[in-house]
Design a protein around this motif. Structure first.
Motif, PDB file in Angstrom:
ATOM      1  N   VAL A 183       0.830  -1.207   0.000  1.00 30.82           N
ATOM      2  CA  VAL A 183       0.000   0.000   0.000  1.00 30.82           C
ATOM      3  C   VAL A 183       0.867   1.260   0.000  1.00 30.82           C
ATOM      4  N   VAL A 184       1.898   1.300   0.844  1.00 34.56           N
ATOM      5  CA  VAL A 184       2.770   2.475   0.859  1.00 34.56           C
ATOM      6  C   VAL A 184       3.408   2.674  -0.509  1.00 34.56           C
ATOM      7  N   GLU A 185       3.871   1.582  -1.107  1.00 36.69           N
ATOM      8  CA  GLU A 185       4.482   1.672  -2.430  1.00 36.69           C
ATOM      9  C   GLU A 185       3.483   2.186  -3.459  1.00 36.69           C
ATOM     10  N   ARG A 186       2.267   1.652  -3.426  1.00 38.18           N
ATOM     11  CA  ARG A 186       1.230   2.064  -4.374  1.00 38.18           C
ATOM     12  C   ARG A 186       0.848   3.529  -4.184  1.00 38.18           C
ATOM     13  N   ARG A 187       0.672   3.946  -2.938  1.00 27.35           N
ATOM     14  CA  ARG A 187       0.279   5.332  -2.668  1.00 27.35           C
ATOM     15  C   ARG A 187       1.371   6.308  -3.118  1.00 27.35           C
TER      16      ARG A 187
ATOM     17  N   ILE B 209      11.530   5.028   4.732  1.00 29.57           N
ATOM     18  CA  ILE B 209      10.451   4.429   5.520  1.00 29.57           C
ATOM     19  C   ILE B 209      10.774   2.948   5.729  1.00 29.57           C
ATOM     20  N   TYR B 210      10.687   2.502   6.990  1.00 27.81           N
ATOM     21  CA  TYR B 210      10.911   1.102   7.334  1.00 27.81           C
ATOM     22  C   TYR B 210       9.607   0.538   7.888  1.00 27.81           C
ATOM     23  N   LEU B 211       9.220  -0.641   7.400  1.00 29.35           N
ATOM     24  CA  LEU B 211       7.997  -1.304   7.848  1.00 29.35           C
ATOM     25  C   LEU B 211       8.365  -2.623   8.501  1.00 29.35           C
ATOM     26  N   VAL B 212       7.793  -2.869   9.702  1.00 27.21           N
ATOM     27  CA  VAL B 212       8.059  -4.084  10.459  1.00 27.21           C
ATOM     28  C   VAL B 212       6.722  -4.731  10.796  1.00 27.21           C
ATOM     29  N   GLY B 213       6.565  -6.011  10.455  1.00 29.77           N
ATOM     30  CA  GLY B 213       5.289  -6.688  10.660  1.00 29.77           C
ATOM     31  C   GLY B 213       5.227  -7.496  11.942  1.00 29.77           C
ATOM     32  N   GLY B 214       4.164  -8.293  12.048  1.00 28.58           N
ATOM     33  CA  GLY B 214       3.977  -9.157  13.201  1.00 28.58           C
ATOM     34  C   GLY B 214       4.562 -10.531  12.964  1.00 28.58           C
ATOM     35  N   GLY B 215       4.629 -11.334  14.020  1.00 28.30           N
ATOM     36  CA  GLY B 215       5.183 -12.670  13.893  1.00 28.30           C
ATOM     37  C   GLY B 215       4.882 -13.502  15.119  1.00 28.30           C
ATOM     38  N   GLU B 216       5.116 -14.785  15.018  1.00 30.51           N
ATOM     39  CA  GLU B 216       4.932 -15.688  16.158  1.00 30.51           C
ATOM     40  C   GLU B 216       6.051 -15.462  17.173  1.00 30.51           C
ATOM     41  N   ASP B 217       5.927 -16.104  18.344  1.00 27.66           N
ATOM     42  CA  ASP B 217       6.824 -15.808  19.461  1.00 27.66           C
ATOM     43  C   ASP B 217       8.291 -16.106  19.163  1.00 27.66           C
ATOM     44  N   ARG B 218       8.585 -17.279  18.606  1.00 24.21           N
ATOM     45  CA  ARG B 218       9.991 -17.608  18.355  1.00 24.21           C
ATOM     46  C   ARG B 218      10.587 -16.721  17.263  1.00 24.21           C
ATOM     47  N   PRO B 219       9.910 -16.557  16.113  1.00 22.36           N
ATOM     48  CA  PRO B 219      10.443 -15.628  15.123  1.00 22.36           C
ATOM     49  C   PRO B 219      10.629 -14.209  15.672  1.00 22.36           C
ATOM     50  N   GLN B 220       9.753 -13.790  16.584  1.00 19.65           N
ATOM     51  CA  GLN B 220       9.900 -12.467  17.190  1.00 19.65           C
ATOM     52  C   GLN B 220      11.216 -12.377  17.965  1.00 19.65           C
ATOM     53  N   ARG B 221      11.514 -13.413  18.753  1.00 19.78           N
ATOM     54  CA  ARG B 221      12.771 -13.407  19.509  1.00 19.78           C
ATOM     55  C   ARG B 221      13.974 -13.384  18.569  1.00 19.78           C
ATOM     56  N   LEU B 222      13.927 -14.210  17.532  1.00 21.68           N
ATOM     57  CA  LEU B 222      15.033 -14.243  16.578  1.00 21.68           C
ATOM     58  C   LEU B 222      15.210 -12.892  15.898  1.00 21.68           C
TER      59      LEU B 222
ATOM     60  N   HIS C 235      -3.601  -5.433  12.662  1.00 20.57           N
ATOM     61  CA  HIS C 235      -3.381  -6.096  11.382  1.00 20.57           C
ATOM     62  C   HIS C 235      -4.507  -5.650  10.446  1.00 20.57           C
ATOM     63  N   GLY C 236      -4.696  -6.353   9.364  1.00 17.59           N
ATOM     64  CA  GLY C 236      -5.849  -6.035   8.507  1.00 17.59           C
ATOM     65  C   GLY C 236      -5.654  -6.262   7.018  1.00 17.59           C
ATOM     66  N   PRO C 237      -4.506  -5.985   6.359  1.00 16.09           N
ATOM     67  CA  PRO C 237      -3.410  -5.208   6.937  1.00 16.09           C
ATOM     68  C   PRO C 237      -3.828  -3.770   7.211  1.00 16.09           C
ATOM     69  N   VAL C 238      -3.209  -3.156   8.180  1.00 16.65           N
ATOM     70  CA  VAL C 238      -3.699  -1.871   8.664  1.00 16.65           C
ATOM     71  C   VAL C 238      -3.650  -0.781   7.597  1.00 16.65           C
ATOM     72  N   MET C 239      -2.683  -0.836   6.685  1.00 17.63           N
ATOM     73  CA  MET C 239      -2.608   0.208   5.651  1.00 17.63           C
ATOM     74  C   MET C 239      -3.735   0.084   4.634  1.00 17.63           C
ATOM     75  N   ALA C 240      -4.159  -1.144   4.341  1.00 18.86           N
ATOM     76  CA  ALA C 240      -5.272  -1.321   3.407  1.00 18.86           C
ATOM     77  C   ALA C 240      -6.568  -0.790   4.005  1.00 18.86           C
ATOM     78  N   ARG C 241      -6.730  -0.945   5.288  1.00 18.89           N
ATOM     79  CA  ARG C 241      -7.922  -0.424   5.952  1.00 18.89           C
ATOM     80  C   ARG C 241      -7.804   1.075   6.221  1.00 18.89           C
ATOM     81  N   ASN C 242      -6.578   1.553   6.347  1.00 21.67           N
ATOM     82  CA  ASN C 242      -6.335   2.948   6.740  1.00 21.67           C
ATOM     83  C   ASN C 242      -5.258   3.561   5.846  1.00 21.67           C
ATOM     84  N   PRO C 243      -5.565   3.829   4.577  1.00 19.64           N
ATOM     85  CA  PRO C 243      -4.537   4.345   3.663  1.00 19.64           C
ATOM     86  C   PRO C 243      -3.984   5.698   4.071  1.00 19.64           C
TER      87      PRO C 243
END
Length: 243
Positions: free
Chosen positions: A27-31, A56-69, A195-203
């Motif tokens: 979405v950021v790229e498209r906008r 601009i840096y974008l960081v997403g969500g993840g499960e617990d182990r990937p988050q720690r890594l 999530h949503g992703p949030v940019m698609a719901r909130n451009p």
């Protein structure tokens, strides 16, 4: 930066990209392209160095182990912190949001140091998991319409004195503290559980990041018909579900 170009960095898509969060980068790229900007997008995997020259840096969500890594590698790398020192904008979601704070609880039940880019501390909630649609009002100082998104987290995030709540929920849990706050931000770093992703719901959030990166007060208008249809659909559905 050149006001006709934009350097967009998607951080660790191999570890942090749950619930369609990579859609934020799309979405950021498209906008940006709709405004005639030359966008250079770089997807940086966890075995690669974080460049410090992004806008601009974008960081997403993840499960617990990937988050720690991810947290371990981002601390060791240091590139994201250096980029922020250089004036870069960062937008993070869920696990990424927690990583940007001072610490969070990792998959081993231990306190894991974060990057200290946001004045927040995340713990693990003792009650039911926070799951479902959220509707809230974004901080007035940001000048954005209401926030809509989807949360799925066990974390509870407490804001320190230098962090402002990104939004206040009308319904949903947000930060999980019971005080109605959702997410956090300072001048250039943003975090949310949405999530949503949030940019698609909130451009308009994507547009905010573009304005901050370009250091402008306004952007040329674009056709928001599709985005508004999605926003209205999700806001209506969430409102009816809580009525």
């Amino acid at each position: 930066m050149n006001q006709n170009s934009l350097r967009l960095v998607w951080v660790y898509p191999d570890l942090l990209s749950t619930y369609g969060d990579q859609g934020n980068a799309l979405v950021v790229e498209r906008r940006a392209r709709q405004r005639g900007l030359d966008v250079s997008r770089l997807d940086v995997r966890s075995d690669q160095q974080i460049p410090t020259s992004g806008d601009i840096y974008l960081v997403g969500g993840g499960e617990d182990r990937p988050q720690r890594l991810a947290a371990e590698r981002l601390r060791r790398d240091g590139g994201l912190n250096r980029a922020v020192s250089n004036g870069a904008i960062v937008f993070s979601v869920c696990a990424g949001y927690q990583i940007l704070g001072h610490e969070f609880i990792n998959d081993l039940g231990q306190r894991e140091p974060g990057l200290g880019l946001l004045d927040v501390v995340s713990t693990r909630g003792e009650g039911e998991r926070c799951v479902g649609d959220v509707l809230g009002d974004i901080d007035d100082r940001l000048g954005l319409p209401p926030l809509t998104g989807f949360e799925n987290h066990q974390g509870v995030t407490h804001l320190g004195p230098s962090a402002r709540p990104f939004a206040r929920v009308r319904f949903g849990n947000g930060n999980g503290t019971g005080d109605g706050t959702e997410g956090a931000y300072n001048d250039t770093v943003f975090g949310t559980y949405m999530h949503g992703p949030v940019m698609a719901r909130n451009p308009h959030i994507a547009d905010l990041l573009l304005k901050l990166a370009l250091d402008v007060n306004a952007l040329p208008p674009v056709n928001d018909e599709w985005y508004e249809a999605l926003r209205n659909e999700r806001i209506t559905a969430a409102t009816q579900a809580t009525a």
